[in-house]
Design an enzyme around this catalytic site. Structure first.
Site, PDB file in Angstrom:
ATOM      1  N   LYS A 162       0.818  -1.327   0.124  1.00 39.34           N
ATOM      2  CA  LYS A 162      -0.044  -0.329   0.041  1.00 39.34           C
ATOM      3  C   LYS A 162       0.675   1.323  -0.074  1.00 39.34           C
ATOM      4  CE  LYS A 162      -4.375  -2.117   1.695  1.00 39.34           C
ATOM      5  NZ  LYS A 162      -3.820  -3.436   1.960  1.00 39.34           N
TER       6      LYS A 162
HETATM    7  C1  LIG Z   1      -4.509  -4.428   1.343  1.00 42.85           C
HETATM    8  C2  LIG Z   1      -3.623  -5.766   1.248  1.00 42.85           C
HETATM    9  C3  LIG Z   1      -4.063  -7.004   0.442  1.00 42.85           C
HETATM   10  C4  LIG Z   1      -5.405  -6.753  -0.349  1.00 42.85           C
HETATM   11  O1  LIG Z   1      -5.278  -5.884  -1.437  1.00 42.85           O
HETATM   12  P1  LIG Z   1      -6.602  -5.401  -2.122  1.00 42.85           P
HETATM   13  O2  LIG Z   1      -6.243  -4.296  -2.933  1.00 42.85           O
HETATM   14  O3  LIG Z   1      -7.612  -4.876  -1.249  1.00 42.85           O
HETATM   15  O4  LIG Z   1      -7.051  -6.609  -2.881  1.00 42.85           O
HETATM   16  C5  LIG Z   1      -3.329  -7.806   0.430  1.00 42.85           C
HETATM   17  N1  LIG Z   1      -2.188  -8.172   1.053  1.00 42.85           N
HETATM   18  C6  LIG Z   1      -1.805  -7.194   2.114  1.00 42.85           C
HETATM   19  C7  LIG Z   1      -0.657  -7.261   2.770  1.00 42.85           C
HETATM   20  C8  LIG Z   1      -2.527  -5.902   2.139  1.00 42.85           C
HETATM   21  O5  LIG Z   1      -2.231  -4.830   2.780  1.00 42.85           O
END
Ligand SMILES: *Cc1c(COP(=O)(O)O)cnc(C)c1O
Length: 465
Positions: free
Chosen positions: A112
């Protein structure tokens, strides 16, 4: 570039307004009017470039002329300058035809950071130009909160209030938020669950007076700019392998895997996108049956995917239905009312042209973490393990390389990794003193009034300073 809502009843906006709006007025999600295509030589040109240069080439057509070219280039460069790995998004070979795209070298150790570091800068830039301020309010069950806080700390035009459920997130996750020493960052531990936090945020947004008075805003994963800023790592990884590839993506909100779909629209030779689900398998059930059906959320070892409503799926549905916004609006209304909607066979077949899906429970997750460790010596986090399992299970052509997306650093989930392998993953040196840093947080009851009073008081102090 102009942006339209998936539900067709919101104004068409330019890039900056789309960025600041987040959700469209009609409840839909913004998507670009069309997807810019990179030619074969543009794609090949991403190979071997520093991450920020590749990212700029992918992102620039979506921004258009709304931001000066040199300002955009600077923001993109700065976004990735502080990452721990010189390659920013290294592609590591795990075995014959299997690669791991490591997207956990940013400040808070999850993928993210890649979109949010840029979105934070874009926000600040747009607000400064307009002479405006906003208050970002969000609820988090872990990774989003810390990535948003790191992206927005010390930004002049933004105050940030992040609610998390008191005592219900991991200590690493909490400390990544509460030890940030910045005057514009405010952590609230709510005496309740994640759902309580989210309800409080929704209530604050629903209060028109409060919303207008403090100019509430959000940087959650339905923001188009976040999707846009995830397309570069797909395109760059494709260019590096130089041929057709498949991706395996652990999924919660369908945001990251949708960015893979965007990369494909832009010309990336992606032949397959595999969705990995944990026990919260609404998307895998949909891919199997064509029925989207809500169930209760189960807590798992991969908490960032403990989600039932995959909001970003609406963007794919819009495309599968040839941009028929009225049809999307109907389906979403039906889903809201009856917690279920179904698509016809043709729609599901179109989805199967590129998407597959598989699920994995916690026992299986630990097994995959152990297997990968024994085979390669690499420690992987539980989310990444779910993706790898799905990729291996659904792989259509073993001759085509499979790239598994590594979404979090193993040290973010040390207990699960240690339980699986007997080895405790270490935090990067930069975070080695995380457990001795001073924490700043307010513990509040799950009451709207307490929340609003707190925010009002904090902002009054900020305004006076
Ligand atoms: C947010 C997140 C996901 C999922 O991502 P999406 O975009 O919601 O599908 C998977 N793994 C981790 C570690 C995350 O922080």
């Amino acid at each position: 570039m102009r942006y339209v809502s998936t539900r067709g009843k919101a104004p068409i906006l330019g890039f900056e307004d789309t960025l600041l709006a987040g959700l469209a007025e009609d409840g839909g999600l913004y998507v670009p009017e069309s997807y810019p295509r990179l030619g074969d030589s543009d794609l090949a040109g991403l190979r071997g470039r520093p991450y920020h240069e590749a990212a700029l080439r992918v992102i620039a057509p979506f921004v258009g002329d709304e931001i000066a070219a040199d300002a955009l280039a600077r923001m993109v460069r700065d976004s990735y300058a502080g990452f721990d790995h010189p390659d920013v998004a290294p592609l590591k070979k795990l075995g014959e035809g299997l690669y791991l795209l490591e997207l956990f070298h940013g400040p808070t150790l999850s993928f993210k950071d890649y979109p949010l570091q840029l979105v934070g800068r874009l926000f600040d830039h747009a607000l400064a130009r307009r002479g405006e301020r906003v208050t970002v309010i969000g609820a988090t069950s872990g990774d989003t909160g810390s990535a948003a806080i790191e992206a927005l700390r010390d930004r002049a035009a933004v105050d940030v209030f992040i609610l998390h459920p008191h005592g219900r997130i991991s200590e690493v996750q909490r400390r990544q938020m509460t030890t940030v020493d910045a005057a514009n960052i405010h952590n609230i531990a709510v005496e309740g669950t994640f759902d309580d936090c989210q309800d409080l945020v929704k209530e604050m947004f629903a209060d028109a007076r409060f919303r207008a008075e403090f100019r509430l805003s959000a940087v959650n994963s339905i923001n188009w700019a976040r999707i846009m800023a995830q397309a570069p790592f797909y395109l760059r990884a494709c260019a590096q392998l130089g041929g057709r590839v498949a991706f395996a993506v652990p999924t919660g909100n369908f945001g990251n895997v949708f960015a893979g779909w965007v990369a494909r629209c832009m010309g990336a030779p992606i032949v397959q996108l595999v969705i990995g689900s944990n026990r919260n398998d609404i998307l895998t059930r949909f891919v199997e049956s064509g029925v989207m059906q809500l169930q209760d959320v189960t807590l798992t070892l991969s908490p960032a995917m403990d989600i039932q409503v995959s909001s970003n799926f609406e963007r794919l549905l819009f495309e599968l239905w040839d941009r028929d916004a009225a049809r999307v609006a109907d389906a979403m209304e039906k889903f809201r009312k009856s917690t279920e909607f179904a698509v016809d066979r043709k729609t599901l077949e179109r989805m199967h042209e590129i998407f597959d899906a598989a699920r994995l429970d916690d026992e299986g997750t630990k097994r995959v973490i152990r297997e990968i460790y024994e085979a390669t010596g690499e420690l992987i986090d539980p989310h990444t393990a779910v993706g790898i399992h799905a990729g291996r299970t659904c792989r259509r052509d073993p001759a085509i390389p499979l790239i598994a997306i590594g979404t979090a650093h193993p040290a973010k989930f040390p207990d699960a990794v240690e339980a699986a392998t007997g080895k405790r993953p270490q935090l990067p040196p930069r975070l080695a003193d995380l457990f001795t840093r001073e924490e700043r947080l307010a513990v509040l009851p799950k009451e709207l009034k307490a929340m609003k009073d707190f925010i009002r008081a904090r902002l009054a102090v900020r305004g006076a300073a």
